[in-house]
Scaffold this motif. Structure first.
Motif, short mmCIF file in Angstrom:
data_model
loop_
_atom_site.label_atom_id
_atom_site.label_comp_id
_atom_site.label_asym_id
_atom_site.label_seq_id
_atom_site.Cartn_x
_atom_site.Cartn_y
_atom_site.Cartn_z
N GLY A 109 0.83 -1.20 0.00
CA GLY A 109 0.00 0.00 0.00
C GLY A 109 0.86 1.24 0.00
N VAL A 110 0.44 2.24 -0.74
CA VAL A 110 1.17 3.50 -0.77
C VAL A 110 0.16 4.65 -0.68
N MET A 111 0.42 5.56 0.22
CA MET A 111 -0.40 6.76 0.35
C MET A 111 0.45 7.99 0.08
N LEU A 112 -0.16 8.96 -0.53
CA LEU A 112 0.48 10.26 -0.69
C LEU A 112 -0.17 11.22 0.28
N ARG A 113 0.64 11.89 1.06
CA ARG A 113 0.11 12.85 2.01
C ARG A 113 0.77 14.20 1.80
N ARG A 114 -0.04 15.19 1.92
CA ARG A 114 0.49 16.56 1.85
C ARG A 114 0.59 17.09 3.27
N LEU A 115 1.77 17.49 3.64
CA LEU A 115 1.97 17.97 4.99
C LEU A 115 1.56 19.44 5.09
N VAL A 116 0.92 19.74 6.19
CA VAL A 116 0.52 21.11 6.44
C VAL A 116 1.70 21.85 7.05
N ALA A 117 2.01 22.98 6.48
CA ALA A 117 3.15 23.75 6.96
C ALA A 117 2.97 24.10 8.44
N GLY A 118 4.00 23.84 9.22
CA GLY A 118 3.97 24.21 10.61
C GLY A 118 3.31 23.21 11.53
N SER A 119 2.73 22.16 10.97
CA SER A 119 2.07 21.18 11.82
C SER A 119 3.00 19.99 12.04
N ARG A 120 2.60 19.16 12.95
CA ARG A 120 3.39 17.95 13.20
C ARG A 120 3.27 17.03 12.00
N PRO A 121 4.25 16.18 11.78
CA PRO A 121 4.23 15.30 10.60
C PRO A 121 3.02 14.39 10.51
N SER A 122 2.38 14.10 11.63
CA SER A 122 1.23 13.20 11.59
C SER A 122 -0.02 13.90 11.06
N ARG A 123 0.01 15.20 11.00
CA ARG A 123 -1.15 15.94 10.51
C ARG A 123 -1.01 16.19 9.02
N ALA A 124 -1.98 15.73 8.26
CA ALA A 124 -1.94 15.93 6.82
C ALA A 124 -3.32 16.37 6.35
N ASP A 125 -3.37 17.20 5.36
CA ASP A 125 -4.66 17.70 4.91
C ASP A 125 -5.09 17.03 3.60
N LEU A 126 -4.28 16.10 3.14
CA LEU A 126 -4.66 15.38 1.93
C LEU A 126 -4.08 13.99 1.98
N VAL A 127 -4.88 13.01 1.70
CA VAL A 127 -4.38 11.64 1.63
C VAL A 127 -4.90 11.02 0.35
N LEU A 128 -4.01 10.54 -0.47
CA LEU A 128 -4.37 9.82 -1.69
C LEU A 128 -3.86 8.40 -1.57
N HIS A 129 -4.74 7.45 -1.77
CA HIS A 129 -4.32 6.06 -1.76
C HIS A 129 -3.89 5.68 -3.17
N LEU A 130 -2.61 5.46 -3.37
CA LEU A 130 -2.07 5.20 -4.70
C LEU A 130 -2.05 3.71 -5.02
N LEU A 131 -1.88 2.90 -3.99
CA LEU A 131 -1.70 1.46 -4.21
C LEU A 131 -2.30 0.73 -3.03
N GLY A 132 -2.96 -0.40 -3.30
CA GLY A 132 -3.53 -1.18 -2.23
C GLY A 132 -5.04 -1.05 -2.19
N PRO A 133 -5.68 -1.56 -1.11
CA PRO A 133 -7.14 -1.54 -1.01
C PRO A 133 -7.70 -0.12 -1.13
N GLY A 134 -8.68 0.04 -1.97
CA GLY A 134 -9.30 1.35 -2.13
C GLY A 134 -8.48 2.33 -2.93
N ALA A 135 -7.44 1.84 -3.58
CA ALA A 135 -6.54 2.75 -4.28
C ALA A 135 -6.90 2.92 -5.75
N THR A 136 -6.28 3.89 -6.33
CA THR A 136 -6.47 4.17 -7.74
C THR A 136 -6.00 2.99 -8.59
N ARG A 137 -4.90 2.44 -8.19
CA ARG A 137 -4.30 1.36 -8.94
C ARG A 137 -4.25 0.10 -8.09
N ARG A 138 -4.58 -1.02 -8.69
CA ARG A 138 -4.55 -2.28 -7.94
C ARG A 138 -3.48 -3.19 -8.51
#
Ligand SMILES: [Zn+2]
Length: 91
Positions: free
Chosen positions: A61-90
């Motif tokens: 599984g691969v997710m793409l996350r956009r980090l919010v400037a100034g926030s902790r790394p665990s906080r992301a405002d965008l998550v795209l599932h690129l690979l794996g269950p529920g992803a664009t590509r299987r």
């Protein structure tokens, strides 16, 4: 999105989960780091290059996350599932 160049996604991070049941490793890989080597490849092509750093297996599984400037790394405002269950590509 998978056909776009990886370099367009600088400032994001890939969350890569290992496919091997005995490993289940997950790591965060900054796109900026990957783009130094693979920036001219498409996102889809880069997914083919990704391997688990621990066991060498392909990612489950691969997710793409956009980090919010100034926030902790665990906080992301965008998550795209690129690979794996529920992803664009299987696999
Ligand atoms: Zn692994």
């Amino acid at each position: 999105m998978l056909a776009s160049r990886l370099a367009l996604w600088r400032g994001h991070v890939l969350v890569v989960a290992c496919a091997a049941p005995r490993c289940r490793g997950a790591r965060r890989v900054p796109v900026d780091t990957l783009a130094q080597r693979w920036g001219e490849l498409t996102v889809s092509e880069v997914l083919d290059h990704l391997r688990c750093r621990t066991c060498g297996a392909s990612p489950g599984g691969v997710m793409l996350r956009r980090l919010v400037a100034g926030s902790r790394p665990s906080r992301a405002d965008l998550v795209l599932h690129l690979l794996g269950p529920g992803a664009t590509r299987r696999r």
